[in-house]
Design a protein around this motif. Structure first.
Motif, PDB file in Angstrom:
ATOM      1  N   LEU A  77      40.032  71.549 -35.782  1.00 35.44           N
ATOM      2  CA  LEU A  77      40.429  70.620 -34.729  1.00 35.44           C
ATOM      3  C   LEU A  77      39.242  70.365 -33.807  1.00 35.44           C
ATOM      4  CD1 LEU A  77      43.882  72.153 -33.642  1.00 35.44           C
ATOM      5  CD2 LEU A  77      43.474  70.396 -35.381  1.00 35.44           C
ATOM      6  N   GLU A  78      39.368  69.303 -33.031  1.00 38.21           N
ATOM      7  CA  GLU A  78      38.400  69.006 -31.971  1.00 38.21           C
ATOM      8  C   GLU A  78      39.169  68.889 -30.662  1.00 38.21           C
ATOM      9  OE1 GLU A  78      36.705  65.413 -33.594  1.00 38.21           O
ATOM     10  OE2 GLU A  78      34.853  66.475 -34.105  1.00 38.21           O
ATOM     11  N   ALA A  79      38.623  69.491 -29.622  1.00 37.74           N
ATOM     12  CA  ALA A  79      39.281  69.473 -28.318  1.00 37.74           C
ATOM     13  C   ALA A  79      38.740  68.325 -27.478  1.00 37.74           C
ATOM     14  CB  ALA A  79      39.068  70.790 -27.588  1.00 37.74           C
ATOM     15  N   ASP A  80      39.649  67.654 -26.811  1.00 37.67           N
ATOM     16  CA  ASP A  80      39.299  66.600 -25.862  1.00 37.67           C
ATOM     17  C   ASP A  80      39.916  66.981 -24.530  1.00 37.67           C
ATOM     18  OD1 ASP A  80      39.380  64.215 -24.217  1.00 37.67           O
ATOM     19  OD2 ASP A  80      38.925  63.070 -26.030  1.00 37.67           O
ATOM     20  N   GLN A  81      39.079  67.177 -23.544  1.00 40.86           N
ATOM     21  CA  GLN A  81      39.548  67.704 -22.258  1.00 40.86           C
ATOM     22  C   GLN A  81      40.661  66.859 -21.652  1.00 40.86           C
ATOM     23  OE1 GLN A  81      36.413  68.306 -19.449  1.00 40.86           O
ATOM     24  NE2 GLN A  81      37.741  69.225 -17.893  1.00 40.86           N
ATOM     25  N   HIS A  82      40.644  65.566 -21.923  1.00 43.12           N
ATOM     26  CA  HIS A  82      41.607  64.675 -21.279  1.00 43.12           C
ATOM     27  C   HIS A  82      42.745  64.242 -22.201  1.00 43.12           C
ATOM     28  CE1 HIS A  82      38.856  64.429 -17.910  1.00 43.12           C
ATOM     29  NE2 HIS A  82      37.876  64.098 -18.734  1.00 43.12           N
ATOM     30  N   ARG A  83      42.540  64.321 -23.522  1.00 35.10           N
ATOM     31  CA  ARG A  83      43.549  63.794 -24.435  1.00 35.10           C
ATOM     32  C   ARG A  83      44.157  64.864 -25.332  1.00 35.10           C
ATOM     33  NH1 ARG A  83      41.282  58.294 -27.008  1.00 35.10           N
ATOM     34  NH2 ARG A  83      43.516  58.106 -27.439  1.00 35.10           N
ATOM     35  N   GLY A  84      43.806  66.119 -25.154  1.00 37.10           N
ATOM     36  CA  GLY A  84      44.381  67.184 -25.955  1.00 37.10           C
ATOM     37  C   GLY A  84      43.501  67.545 -27.139  1.00 37.10           C
ATOM     38  N   PHE A  85      44.077  67.526 -28.327  1.00 37.15           N
ATOM     39  CA  PHE A  85      43.368  67.918 -29.545  1.00 37.15           C
ATOM     40  C   PHE A  85      43.576  66.864 -30.625  1.00 37.15           C
ATOM     41  CE2 PHE A  85      44.213  71.739 -27.205  1.00 37.15           C
ATOM     42  CZ  PHE A  85      43.128  72.572 -27.423  1.00 37.15           C
ATOM     43  N   ARG A  86      42.665  66.836 -31.576  1.00 41.84           N
ATOM     44  CA  ARG A  86      42.812  65.948 -32.726  1.00 41.84           C
ATOM     45  C   ARG A  86      42.262  66.637 -33.972  1.00 41.84           C
ATOM     46  NH1 ARG A  86      38.925  63.243 -29.648  1.00 41.84           N
ATOM     47  NH2 ARG A  86      36.784  63.471 -30.397  1.00 41.84           N
ATOM     48  N   VAL A  87      42.793  66.234 -35.119  1.00 45.32           N
ATOM     49  CA  VAL A  87      42.339  66.780 -36.387  1.00 45.32           C
ATOM     50  C   VAL A  87      40.923  66.286 -36.648  1.00 45.32           C
ATOM     51  CG1 VAL A  87      42.778  66.932 -38.867  1.00 45.32           C
ATOM     52  CG2 VAL A  87      44.701  66.786 -37.256  1.00 45.32           C
ATOM     53  N   ARG A  88      40.060  67.208 -36.975  1.00 43.60           N
ATOM     54  CA  ARG A  88      38.655  66.841 -37.177  1.00 43.60           C
ATOM     55  C   ARG A  88      38.492  66.014 -38.453  1.00 43.60           C
ATOM     56  NH1 ARG A  88      33.424  70.869 -36.734  1.00 43.60           N
ATOM     57  NH2 ARG A  88      31.832  69.308 -37.215  1.00 43.60           N
ATOM     58  N   GLU A  89      37.687  65.013 -38.376  1.00 43.68           N
ATOM     59  CA  GLU A  89      37.380  64.168 -39.526  1.00 43.68           C
ATOM     60  C   GLU A  89      36.058  64.621 -40.143  1.00 43.68           C
ATOM     61  OE1 GLU A  89      38.477  59.827 -39.104  1.00 43.68           O
ATOM     62  OE2 GLU A  89      38.358  60.378 -36.983  1.00 43.68           O
ATOM     63  N   TYR A  90      36.074  64.845 -41.460  1.00 46.65           N
ATOM     64  CA  TYR A  90      34.889  65.260 -42.184  1.00 46.65           C
ATOM     65  C   TYR A  90      34.481  64.182 -43.175  1.00 46.65           C
ATOM     66  CZ  TYR A  90      35.317  70.133 -40.587  1.00 46.65           C
ATOM     67  OH  TYR A  90      35.358  71.271 -39.842  1.00 46.65           O
ATOM     68  N   SER A  91      33.201  64.103 -43.416  1.00 48.75           N
ATOM     69  CA  SER A  91      32.679  63.168 -44.416  1.00 48.75           C
ATOM     70  C   SER A  91      32.413  63.902 -45.722  1.00 48.75           C
ATOM     71  CB  SER A  91      31.383  62.525 -43.915  1.00 48.75           C
ATOM     72  OG  SER A  91      30.348  63.506 -43.829  1.00 48.75           O
ATOM     73  N   ALA A  92      32.176  63.167 -46.779  1.00 46.80           N
ATOM     74  CA  ALA A  92      31.803  63.780 -48.055  1.00 46.80           C
ATOM     75  C   ALA A  92      30.487  64.532 -47.923  1.00 46.80           C
ATOM     76  CB  ALA A  92      31.700  62.702 -49.132  1.00 46.80           C
ATOM     77  N   ALA A  93      29.600  64.067 -47.032  1.00 45.49           N
ATOM     78  CA  ALA A  93      28.339  64.771 -46.789  1.00 45.49           C
ATOM     79  C   ALA A  93      28.595  66.144 -46.166  1.00 45.49           C
ATOM     80  CB  ALA A  93      27.429  63.938 -45.898  1.00 45.49           C
ATOM     81  N   ASP A  94      29.593  66.222 -45.286  1.00 45.48           N
ATOM     82  CA  ASP A  94      29.971  67.508 -44.708  1.00 45.48           C
ATOM     83  C   ASP A  94      30.451  68.455 -45.805  1.00 45.48           C
ATOM     84  OD1 ASP A  94      29.487  66.828 -42.002  1.00 45.48           O
ATOM     85  OD2 ASP A  94      31.421  65.810 -41.883  1.00 45.48           O
ATOM     86  N   TYR A  95      31.239  67.928 -46.721  1.00 47.91           N
ATOM     87  CA  TYR A  95      31.760  68.733 -47.822  1.00 47.91           C
ATOM     88  C   TYR A  95      30.620  69.291 -48.669  1.00 47.91           C
ATOM     89  CZ  TYR A  95      34.614  69.885 -51.937  1.00 47.91           C
ATOM     90  OH  TYR A  95      35.229  70.531 -52.972  1.00 47.91           O
TER      91      TYR A  95
END
Length: 273
Positions: free
Chosen positions: A67-85
């Motif tokens: 996940l990624e934390a956003d101080q004002h909007r809560g949390f969101r599922v992290r997006e990964y690219s094929a390069a990250d993989y």
């Protein structure tokens, strides 16, 4: 909350871990989509618990890269690219190859059971038998069975541990052949976690498990777009266990290298898709 299918049946004993596990499974199953946002309040209401264990669970998942934390909007599922993989696979490959090289060099022993209990399992001297009564003739007794040497006990425990890992591998292999991604992920994570644990270094096992979870989170976001996955997923689990059971470290290392090569080829395919 849209995208969450939990039943809310979470006990109070280990809320933090249970919530983290439940949300991780939602991400791996694709029910929580990359970039999807939610708040602590929404998750707390979904599971019927207070905000504190939810916040702790979300912070844990953020630290694990899910996940990624956003101080004002809560949390969101992290997006990964094929390069990250691809980068994750390369990192995983370097660590795994180093483990096998250490085995080949003799710097670490061959895989041992997850929880060795050398002292408890080491045969003890048999208790002294009382002398027969003077008026009683000594009874003939059966010859005692020879006690197993500690080495034999270790070998038996290793064989038993590998048999358990192999059962996980059989299920993972069956799911991979069928293209059942959801079932595969659960068994595959357990297979590699238990197999890594046999090397006796819990820090390496934890690191590789975390990296493998991230790899699946990254890959699943792309794999589910491909539709039919039969023939596309790696199915060498039992072959690897069999090589280790035979103490064929070079063969096992080659199988793991082929596994990583397969994953890199898949990463390239996902990048092209």
């Amino acid at each position: 909350m849209a995208g969450i299918s939990g039943t809310g049946a979470v006990t109070r004993s280990t809320l933090r871990q249970q919530i983290a596990d439940a949300l991780r499974d939602e991400v791996l199953a694709g029910r929580l989509q990359p970039g999807q946002e939610f708040t602590v309040k929404e998750i707390a209401e979904q599971y019927g618990v207070s905000a504190t264990p939810v916040r702790e669970a979300l912070v844990d998942l953020s630290a694990q890269g899910l996940l990624e934390a956003d101080q004002h909007r809560g949390f969101r599922v992290r997006e990964y690219s094929a390069a990250d993989y691809r980068a994750m696979i390369e990192a995983r490959s370097l660590v795994s190859d180093g483990m096998f090289q250490a085995l080949l060099d003799g710097r670490v022993p061959l895989p041992e059971p997850l929880c060795p209990q050398e002292e408890a399992d080491t045969p003890q001297d048999p208790p002294a038998q009382p002398a027969p009564h003077p008026q009683q003739a000594p009874k003939a007794s059966k010859a005692p069975r020879p006690a197993k040497a500690p080495h034999d006990l270790r070998e038996a425990r290793v064989a038993a541990a590998l048999a358990g890992v192999r059962r996980r591998g059989e299920e993972a292999q069956r799911a991979a052949t069928a293209g059942d991604l959801t079932v595969l992920i659960g068994y595959d994570l357990r297979f590699w976690r238990e197999l890594s644990g046999l090397f006796g270094n819990p820090h390496l096992a934890d690191f590789l498990h975390r990296l493998r979870v991230q790899s699946w989170v990254c890959a699943v976001q792309h794999l589910r777009r491909l539709g039919d996955l039969r023939g596309l997923l790696w199915t060498g689990h039992t072959e690897l266990v069999d090589a280790l059971a035979k103490r064929d470290i070079a063969g096992a290392r080659a199988i793991v290298a082929a596994y990583h090569a397969h994953a890199l080829a898949l990463a390239d395919r996902l990048a092209g898709a």
